[in-house]
Design a protein around this motif. Structure first.
Motif, mmCIF file in Angstrom:
data_model
loop_
_atom_site.group_PDB
_atom_site.id
_atom_site.type_symbol
_atom_site.label_atom_id
_atom_site.label_comp_id
_atom_site.label_asym_id
_atom_site.label_seq_id
_atom_site.Cartn_x
_atom_site.Cartn_y
_atom_site.Cartn_z
ATOM 1 N N LEU A 193 15.299 28.960 9.335
ATOM 2 C CA LEU A 193 15.117 29.431 10.710
ATOM 3 C C LEU A 193 13.960 30.418 10.791
ATOM 4 C CD1 LEU A 193 16.098 29.614 13.652
ATOM 5 C CD2 LEU A 193 17.665 31.429 12.909
ATOM 6 N N TYR A 194 13.909 31.364 9.853
ATOM 7 C CA TYR A 194 12.812 32.331 9.833
ATOM 8 C C TYR A 194 11.483 31.630 9.567
ATOM 9 C CZ TYR A 194 16.587 35.769 9.470
ATOM 10 O OH TYR A 194 17.705 36.528 9.705
ATOM 11 N N ALA A 195 11.494 30.639 8.671
ATOM 12 C CA ALA A 195 10.260 29.897 8.378
ATOM 13 C C ALA A 195 9.768 29.162 9.621
ATOM 14 C CB ALA A 195 10.497 28.912 7.235
ATOM 15 N N ALA A 196 10.698 28.563 10.374
ATOM 16 C CA ALA A 196 10.309 27.859 11.598
ATOM 17 C C ALA A 196 9.705 28.828 12.607
ATOM 18 C CB ALA A 196 11.527 27.152 12.202
ATOM 19 N N ALA A 197 10.311 30.016 12.732
ATOM 20 C CA ALA A 197 9.813 31.003 13.695
ATOM 21 C C ALA A 197 8.426 31.507 13.303
ATOM 22 C CB ALA A 197 10.793 32.167 13.787
ATOM 23 N N ILE A 198 8.237 31.824 12.014
ATOM 24 C CA ILE A 198 6.949 32.348 11.562
ATOM 25 C C ILE A 198 5.874 31.277 11.643
ATOM 26 C CG2 ILE A 198 5.703 33.252 9.566
ATOM 27 C CD1 ILE A 198 7.493 35.284 10.931
ATOM 28 N N TYR A 199 6.219 30.048 11.246
ATOM 29 C CA TYR A 199 5.231 28.959 11.326
ATOM 30 C C TYR A 199 4.834 28.709 12.778
ATOM 31 C CZ TYR A 199 2.882 24.555 10.323
ATOM 32 O OH TYR A 199 1.945 23.572 10.198
ATOM 33 N N SER A 200 5.805 28.740 13.677
ATOM 34 C CA SER A 200 5.502 28.547 15.096
ATOM 35 C C SER A 200 4.593 29.646 15.617
ATOM 36 C CB SER A 200 6.803 28.505 15.909
ATOM 37 O OG SER A 200 7.620 27.420 15.507
ATOM 38 N N ALA A 201 4.850 30.881 15.170
ATOM 39 C CA ALA A 201 3.985 31.987 15.579
ATOM 40 C C ALA A 201 2.560 31.771 15.094
ATOM 41 C CB ALA A 201 4.541 33.310 15.041
ATOM 42 N N GLY A 202 2.420 31.265 13.876
ATOM 43 C CA GLY A 202 1.087 30.996 13.340
ATOM 44 C C GLY A 202 0.364 29.910 14.122
ATOM 45 N N LEU A 217 -10.885 32.687 8.888
ATOM 46 C CA LEU A 217 -11.721 33.805 9.322
ATOM 47 C C LEU A 217 -10.951 35.119 9.363
ATOM 48 C CD1 LEU A 217 -13.608 32.033 12.261
ATOM 49 C CD2 LEU A 217 -14.482 32.524 9.966
ATOM 50 N N HIS A 218 -9.626 35.035 9.486
ATOM 51 C CA HIS A 218 -8.786 36.236 9.575
ATOM 52 C C HIS A 218 -7.633 36.124 8.571
ATOM 53 C CE1 HIS A 218 -10.716 35.764 13.548
ATOM 54 N NE2 HIS A 218 -10.819 37.096 13.508
ATOM 55 N N PRO A 219 -7.928 36.179 7.277
ATOM 56 C CA PRO A 219 -6.864 36.015 6.260
ATOM 57 C C PRO A 219 -5.796 37.091 6.345
ATOM 58 C CG PRO A 219 -8.911 36.803 5.256
ATOM 59 C CD PRO A 219 -9.245 36.421 6.662
ATOM 60 N N ASN A 220 -6.156 38.272 6.873
ATOM 61 C CA ASN A 220 -5.147 39.326 7.000
ATOM 62 C C ASN A 220 -4.003 38.908 7.908
ATOM 63 O OD1 ASN A 220 -5.843 41.589 5.369
ATOM 64 N ND2 ASN A 220 -7.612 41.952 6.693
ATOM 65 N N MET A 221 -4.286 38.108 8.915
ATOM 66 C CA MET A 221 -3.239 37.643 9.819
ATOM 67 C C MET A 221 -2.280 36.703 9.095
ATOM 68 S SD MET A 221 -3.971 39.343 12.419
ATOM 69 C CE MET A 221 -2.691 38.656 13.467
ATOM 70 N N LEU A 222 -2.823 35.878 8.200
ATOM 71 C CA LEU A 222 -1.970 34.983 7.418
ATOM 72 C C LEU A 222 -1.069 35.783 6.487
ATOM 73 C CD1 LEU A 222 -1.300 32.036 6.823
ATOM 74 C CD2 LEU A 222 -3.069 32.063 5.060
ATOM 75 N N VAL A 223 -1.630 36.818 5.854
ATOM 76 C CA VAL A 223 -0.832 37.687 4.991
ATOM 77 C C VAL A 223 0.249 38.397 5.799
ATOM 78 C CG1 VAL A 223 -0.907 39.716 3.499
ATOM 79 C CG2 VAL A 223 -2.713 38.002 3.347
ATOM 80 N N MET A 224 -0.092 38.799 7.010
ATOM 81 C CA MET A 224 0.879 39.479 7.861
ATOM 82 C C MET A 224 2.058 38.569 8.198
ATOM 83 S SD MET A 224 0.373 41.008 11.703
ATOM 84 C CE MET A 224 0.422 39.347 12.391
ATOM 85 N N LEU A 225 1.779 37.302 8.498
ATOM 86 C CA LEU A 225 2.851 36.357 8.807
ATOM 87 C C LEU A 225 3.739 36.112 7.594
ATOM 88 C CD1 LEU A 225 0.944 33.708 10.971
ATOM 89 C CD2 LEU A 225 2.624 35.391 11.752
ATOM 90 N N LEU A 226 3.111 35.936 6.429
ATOM 91 C CA LEU A 226 3.890 35.744 5.205
ATOM 92 C C LEU A 226 4.743 36.973 4.910
ATOM 93 C CD1 LEU A 226 4.614 34.070 2.731
ATOM 94 C CD2 LEU A 226 2.569 34.958 1.591
ATOM 95 N N GLY A 227 4.162 38.158 5.116
ATOM 96 C CA GLY A 227 4.920 39.382 4.908
ATOM 97 C C GLY A 227 6.076 39.515 5.876
ATOM 98 N N ALA A 228 5.877 39.106 7.125
ATOM 99 C CA ALA A 228 6.962 39.158 8.108
ATOM 100 C C ALA A 228 8.111 38.245 7.694
ATOM 101 C CB ALA A 228 6.435 38.759 9.489
ATOM 102 N N PHE A 229 7.775 37.056 7.208
ATOM 103 C CA PHE A 229 8.811 36.140 6.725
ATOM 104 C C PHE A 229 9.570 36.751 5.550
ATOM 105 C CE2 PHE A 229 9.792 32.926 3.446
ATOM 106 C CZ PHE A 229 10.794 32.235 4.106
ATOM 107 N N ALA A 230 8.834 37.313 4.587
ATOM 108 C CA ALA A 230 9.468 37.912 3.411
ATOM 109 C C ALA A 230 10.398 39.046 3.807
ATOM 110 C CB ALA A 230 8.407 38.407 2.436
ATOM 111 N N LEU A 231 9.962 39.903 4.723
ATOM 112 C CA LEU A 231 10.794 41.033 5.144
ATOM 113 C C LEU A 231 12.036 40.568 5.902
ATOM 114 C CD1 LEU A 231 8.188 43.734 6.257
ATOM 115 C CD2 LEU A 231 9.678 43.756 4.245
ATOM 116 N N MET A 232 11.887 39.561 6.748
ATOM 117 C CA MET A 232 13.044 39.050 7.490
ATOM 118 C C MET A 232 14.111 38.524 6.546
ATOM 119 S SD MET A 232 10.907 37.134 10.537
ATOM 120 C CE MET A 232 12.305 36.333 11.317
#
Length: 388
Positions: A193-202, A217-232
């Motif tokens: 469920l968290y993966a679906a939410a984060i992927y959809s956000a991306g 062009l914005h790799p920091n945003m990708l890291v932020m999404l992965l980090g959000a998934f990990a924290l959730m």
């Protein structure tokens, strides 16, 4: 007051059936047997077995294993996978039969077959390992079966297909848990469920930018999404863990599965940040000594978290990264110039990993005693007590 917490699993196996009988007789509130058992076990209460009473020395052949003297490194992280070789035999049959059925018919035939088997082996017989395998088989079959559906959407929506697959896995997991109460199903369902939410956000962020190369062009945003998934995933696992400090309910097993997902997600979020801007990606040949040192530091922090939470997933998830970073440190430090063979460097890396694993395995409880003993009282009261 210090209570005797030795032989935790043996006392649990003898005490909980009695409390469940008391609940059926109306002497304990419905659903209160597990909580009362946790309370009593945490205070050293136990029930002696007949065999142990007949053999008080605990050295005879008739002494049950649960009555043997407790090891000073007693295990508290014991997910209930296997209760006997019968589980293994049945599981082998399940795997072979479902693979054969899927090959002869289709993946859609696997789902009803797995449900029929689950009704017999999980709902009625409560077999642990078959429950895990049938859960995985049903979820995988459901995901594979819906891939053509998601891929068949209009071209403008094809980027959402992975989110649809994750959502399918999540729904299947929740339904399996609702019916069979398999901890893996609930844990896996939440992770999906968290993966679906984060992927959809991306996907939404990329669509909003109107640039297919947005994350390049914005790799920091990708890291932020992965980090959000990990924290959730990690925070949810902690909630399950903290509500079952003594690890006697299904909450602990759900947390176990979620920590297996959270640990590598946290590590690779950190590594993605370390390698940001490196076009060759993770584990590239041009890894610097500072990047390797940062990876080792991240693995050490994860190991400390694992020791505090008494979760070994945080140790095992970082072994590959630790080994690679250690090899880089040796190479950059000039060790490779001291040896005529590259095999020496490889074997030395294996030796270092083995020493770390063995040191943690042998000294797990002493390390927990030192580290947990120095934590604030509020934190120490949340994590499992040090055993032994």
């Amino acid at each position: 007051m210090k209570f005797d917490l030795s032989d935790w699993q043996g006392r649990q196996a003898r005490l909980l059936p009695i409390l469940e009988d008391a609940a059926q007789a109306g002497l304990v509130p419905a659903g209160g047997a597990a909580k009362l058992g946790e309370f009593l076990l945490g205070r050293g209460v136990g029930v002696a077995s007949d065999a142990a009473a007949a053999d008080p020395s605990g050295t005879g052949l008739d002494t049950p294993r649960a009555s043997e003297p407790a090891s000073p490194v007693e295990e508290s992280e014991a997910p209930r996978f296997i209760r006997g070789f019968h589980d293994i035999l049945i599981t082998i049959g399940i795997i072979v039969a479902l693979v054969g059925l899927g090959g002869l018919a289709s993946v859609y035939a696997v789902i009803p077959a797995a449900i029929v088997l689950a009704e017999i082996l999980v709902r009625r017989q409560r077999l642990a390992l078959p429950a895990v395998v049938l859960t995985a088989a049903t979820v995988i079959a459901a995901a594979m079966g819906t891939i053509p559906v998601w891929d068949g959407l209009p071209p403008t929506d094809q980027d959402w297909s992975a989110a649809g697959v994750f959502a399918t896995i999540s729904v299947a997991g929740f339904l399996i848990y609702w019916r069979y109460k398999v901890p893996l199903a609930l844990g896996g369902g939440l992770v999906a469920l968290y993966a679906a939410a984060i992927y959809s956000a991306g996907v939404a962020m990329q669509a909003w930018s109107n640039n297919v190369a947005y994350f390049a062009l914005h790799p920091n945003m990708l890291v932020m999404l992965l980090g959000a998934f990990a924290l959730m995933v990690f925070i949810t696992a902690l909630r399950f863990d903290f509500r079952d400090r003594y690890r006697i309910t299904r909450r602990s097993d759900v947390a176990f599965w979620m920590h297996l997902a959270a640990a590598p997600a946290i590590l690779y979020t950190v590594m993605a940040q370390i390698y940001i801007g490196n076009r060759d990606g993770l584990f590239s040949s041009n890894t610097s000594i500072w990047q390797a040192a940062a990876i080792v530091g991240a693995v050490v922090v994860l190991m400390l978290i694992g020791i505090i939470l008494d979760r070994r997933a945080f140790v095992t998830s970082g072994l590959l990264s630790f080994g690679y970073a250690f090899k880089v440190l040796l190479t950059e430090g000039g060790f490779d110039k001291l040896s005529a063979s590259t095999d020496t460097l490889v074997f030395l890396t294996f030796l270092a990993i083995g020493v770390v694993v063995l040191s943690l395995g042998i000294g797990w409880q002493p390390l927990r005693r030192v580290i947990v003993g120095n934590l604030p009282d509020g934190v120490r009261d949340l994590v499992p007590p040090v055993r032994g």
